[in-house]
Scaffold this motif. Structure first.
Motif, PDB file in Angstrom:
ATOM      1  N   ILE A 152       0.834  -1.201   0.000  1.00 42.42           N
ATOM      2  CA  ILE A 152       0.000   0.000   0.000  1.00 42.42           C
ATOM      3  C   ILE A 152       0.870   1.253   0.000  1.00 42.42           C
ATOM      4  CG2 ILE A 152      -1.667   1.327   1.348  1.00 42.42           C
ATOM      5  CD1 ILE A 152      -2.838  -1.315   2.330  1.00 42.42           C
ATOM      6  N   VAL A 153       1.887   1.272   0.857  1.00 39.30           N
ATOM      7  CA  VAL A 153       2.785   2.431   0.925  1.00 39.30           C
ATOM      8  C   VAL A 153       3.529   2.611  -0.398  1.00 39.30           C
ATOM      9  CG1 VAL A 153       4.844   3.351   2.038  1.00 39.30           C
ATOM     10  CG2 VAL A 153       3.039   2.334   3.419  1.00 39.30           C
ATOM     11  N   ALA A 154       3.920   1.508  -1.043  1.00 37.44           N
ATOM     12  CA  ALA A 154       4.621   1.607  -2.325  1.00 37.44           C
ATOM     13  C   ALA A 154       3.759   2.289  -3.380  1.00 37.44           C
ATOM     14  CB  ALA A 154       5.044   0.217  -2.793  1.00 37.44           C
ATOM     15  N   VAL A 155       2.467   2.001  -3.358  1.00 39.24           N
ATOM     16  CA  VAL A 155       1.550   2.658  -4.306  1.00 39.24           C
ATOM     17  C   VAL A 155       1.347   4.125  -3.931  1.00 39.24           C
ATOM     18  CG1 VAL A 155      -0.799   2.661  -5.213  1.00 39.24           C
ATOM     19  CG2 VAL A 155       0.392   0.489  -4.883  1.00 39.24           C
ATOM     20  N   LEU A 156       1.153   4.404  -2.636  1.00 42.16           N
ATOM     21  CA  LEU A 156       0.942   5.787  -2.199  1.00 42.16           C
ATOM     22  C   LEU A 156       2.163   6.660  -2.489  1.00 42.16           C
ATOM     23  CD1 LEU A 156      -0.815   5.278   1.267  1.00 42.16           C
ATOM     24  CD2 LEU A 156      -1.866   5.890  -0.917  1.00 42.16           C
ATOM     25  N   ARG A 157       3.337   6.057  -2.448  1.00 47.10           N
ATOM     26  CA  ARG A 157       4.566   6.819  -2.694  1.00 47.10           C
ATOM     27  C   ARG A 157       4.571   7.414  -4.105  1.00 47.10           C
ATOM     28  NH1 ARG A 157       7.750   3.152  -0.748  1.00 47.10           N
ATOM     29  NH2 ARG A 157       7.977   3.961   1.367  1.00 47.10           N
ATOM     30  N   ILE A 158       3.965   6.730  -5.055  1.00 47.77           N
ATOM     31  CA  ILE A 158       3.865   7.270  -6.420  1.00 47.77           C
ATOM     32  C   ILE A 158       3.030   8.550  -6.409  1.00 47.77           C
ATOM     33  CG2 ILE A 158       3.116   6.783  -8.777  1.00 47.77           C
ATOM     34  CD1 ILE A 158       5.508   5.146  -7.846  1.00 47.77           C
ATOM     35  N   GLY A 159       1.971   8.574  -5.587  1.00 50.35           N
ATOM     36  CA  GLY A 159       1.166   9.781  -5.462  1.00 50.35           C
ATOM     37  C   GLY A 159       1.947  10.925  -4.848  1.00 50.35           C
ATOM     38  N   VAL A 160       2.823  10.614  -3.882  1.00 50.67           N
ATOM     39  CA  VAL A 160       3.659  11.659  -3.275  1.00 50.67           C
ATOM     40  C   VAL A 160       4.574  12.272  -4.327  1.00 50.67           C
ATOM     41  CG1 VAL A 160       5.436  12.127  -1.553  1.00 50.67           C
ATOM     42  CG2 VAL A 160       3.556  10.575  -0.998  1.00 50.67           C
ATOM     43  N   VAL A 161       5.121  11.441  -5.204  1.00 47.61           N
ATOM     44  CA  VAL A 161       5.965  11.956  -6.291  1.00 47.61           C
ATOM     45  C   VAL A 161       5.167  12.920  -7.161  1.00 47.61           C
ATOM     46  CG1 VAL A 161       7.230  11.337  -8.384  1.00 47.61           C
ATOM     47  CG2 VAL A 161       7.483   9.944  -6.328  1.00 47.61           C
ATOM     48  N   ALA A 162       3.936  12.560  -7.469  1.00 49.79           N
ATOM     49  CA  ALA A 162       3.095  13.436  -8.296  1.00 49.79           C
ATOM     50  C   ALA A 162       2.842  14.774  -7.598  1.00 49.79           C
ATOM     51  CB  ALA A 162       1.774  12.739  -8.609  1.00 49.79           C
ATOM     52  N   PHE A 163       2.603  14.766  -6.289  1.00 51.20           N
ATOM     53  CA  PHE A 163       2.391  16.006  -5.546  1.00 51.20           C
ATOM     54  C   PHE A 163       3.663  16.852  -5.517  1.00 51.20           C
ATOM     55  CE2 PHE A 163      -1.310  13.860  -3.473  1.00 51.20           C
ATOM     56  CZ  PHE A 163      -2.265  14.812  -3.813  1.00 51.20           C
ATOM     57  N   MET A 164       4.805  16.218  -5.408  1.00 50.59           N
ATOM     58  CA  MET A 164       6.059  16.968  -5.431  1.00 50.59           C
ATOM     59  C   MET A 164       6.243  17.688  -6.759  1.00 50.59           C
ATOM     60  SD  MET A 164       8.652  14.280  -3.537  1.00 50.59           S
ATOM     61  CE  MET A 164      10.085  15.353  -3.738  1.00 50.59           C
ATOM     62  N   VAL A 165       5.946  16.987  -7.852  1.00 48.63           N
ATOM     63  CA  VAL A 165       6.054  17.627  -9.174  1.00 48.63           C
ATOM     64  C   VAL A 165       5.082  18.785  -9.275  1.00 48.63           C
ATOM     65  CG1 VAL A 165       5.744  17.255 -11.646  1.00 48.63           C
ATOM     66  CG2 VAL A 165       6.878  15.505 -10.264  1.00 48.63           C
TER      67      VAL A 165
END
Length: 405
Positions: free
Chosen positions: A23-36
């Motif tokens: 679950i965290v591995a998937v959410l981490r992709i969303g964090v990358v998107a927010f950083m961009v």
């Protein structure tokens, strides 16, 4: 009340840890998107090179974590359980803290990078170790404080009182994350206790079933089978004294068939050979019976020279799988492989017939056929793995059970 052992607790914890890790591995992709998004919306162009480098590094780490979390070896391999390395989630969580803190320090204009740091407690809150979560959350609070103090926008635009309130809210969010971790930890303990209770109940049920099967087997062997053999012997003597009567010959054939089936029934209910010479010989004989009954070419490869407390369980699995091959597969060839690998008893049964999958087994269970399903539940309760593989044709089942010598 049955209390889970350390082994049961460790097994359940590993399963939940893998789920949280994914679950965290998937959410981490969303964090990358927010950083961009934060970089594009709030950061001036001169800050982009350093931020892009940091985002690129974090994207690589996020994709690496995602690949590791969903890699095939996590599903079924030489070990009987999926497992996440003890340091693996911790390392990626530290990367989360360092990267998001660094991203905030590199963004001197804009509140969004600071807000993105509030996602850290969410990622940590999915952990199943309160000690690890406490360490990581303490580090995140320190990182958030450093980033907030260094953030010119937070200090100059909204002022110190508002900044202090923001820090308080972040600390409160970390406390909530810690509470969630503690709840999850207790839930894992409860699941482990229930699993241990289920295993104990199933063991008692299977022990009672095996005792009943032994009694039925002995009753058939000492009763009807002996009567059939005696009647056949008398007919043999009658045929010798007055040969040529076709009715006597047909009766002899029928009695021979009945005695063979009774012998096979007593063997399948409780094979004496299992107690006398072990699981390997019992499986060999079971495969020979199946081949004789069905005409299917059943090849065996057995390397199992030991005795173990799980032999009865594994024999029941082999019996049920071969019964499926004989009665349902419509196969021409089948194979049974039994051996030992990494402290586990490993069984492999394959055929080239019509094929059975986990979905097929579920459908048959709904129709009242509980054979395979009960054996699978028994394997799961004993700490093993029962897996339907996906061959080009037919059925391929692999079963692993930890040896208990």
């Amino acid at each position: 009340m049955v209390i889970a052992s350390d082994v049961d607790l460790d097994r359940v914890r590993k399963i939940h840890q893998l789920r949280s890790y994914r679950i965290v591995a998937v959410l981490r992709i969303g964090v990358v998107a927010f950083m961009v998004g934060a970089m594009v919306v709030s950061s001036p162009r001169f800050e982009w090179p350093s931020q892009i480098a940091l985002v690129a590094f974090y994207s690589f780490a996020a994709l690496t974590a995602l690949v590791l979390a969903f890699a095939p070896f996590r599903l079924f391999g030489t070990s009987r359980f999926v497992e996440v390395g003890r340091l693996e989630p911790f390392v990626f969580t530290i990367i989360d803290v360092v990267v998001l803190t660094g991203f905030q320090l590199l963004s001197r204009d804009g509140i969004y990078p600071l807000l993105i740091m509030t996602l850290l407690p969410v990622l940590v809150g999915l952990d199943v170790s309160s000690r690890r979560a406490a360490v990581v959350l303490a580090v995140t609070v320190i990182g958030f404080t450093i980033a907030g103090v260094q953030d010119r926008l937070a200090v100059r635009a909204i002022g110190w009182p508002d900044t202090a309130l923001l820090f308080g809210l972040y600390a409160f969010l970390c406390c909530i994350a810690m509470v969630v971790v503690r709840i999850e930890e207790r839930r894992v303990r409860s699941v482990a206790d229930l699993s241990a209770m289920r295993e104990a109940l199933l063991a008692q049920t299977m022990t009672a079933t095996e005792l009943l099967q032994r009694r039925i087997s002995e009753a058939i062997h000492d009763g009807p089978l002996q009567d059939v053999l005696l009647a056949r012997q008398e007919l043999v003597e009658l045929d010798t004294a007055a040969p040529g009567d076709e009715r006597v010959e047909r009766a002899l054939v029928a009695l021979q068939s009945a005695s063979d089936r009774l012998r096979q029934a007593t063997f399948e209910l409780h094979p004496a050979v299992l107690e006398q010479v072990g699981l390997g010989a019992a499986v060999q004989q079971l495969a020979a019976f199946g081949a004789q009954q069905s005409g299917i070419d059943i090849n065996t490869e057995i390397d199992y020279p030991i005795r173990s407390a799980i032999d009865n369980i594994m024999f029941g699995v082999v019996r049920e799988l071969l019964s499926n091959v004989v009665h349902h597969s419509q196969a021409k060839h089948a194979s049974v492989t039994l051996g030992i690998a990494d402290g586990n008893c490993v069984l492999d049964v394959a055929d080239d017939g019509v094929g059975v999958t986990a979905d097929t087994m579920a459908r048959r269970l709904g129709e009242g056929h509980i054979g395979l399903a009960s054996q699978r539940a028994r394997v799961d309760a004993a700490g093993g793995a029962f897996v339907f593989l996906d061959p080009p044709a037919g059925t391929h089942v692999c079963v692993e059970l930890p040896l208990k010598l």
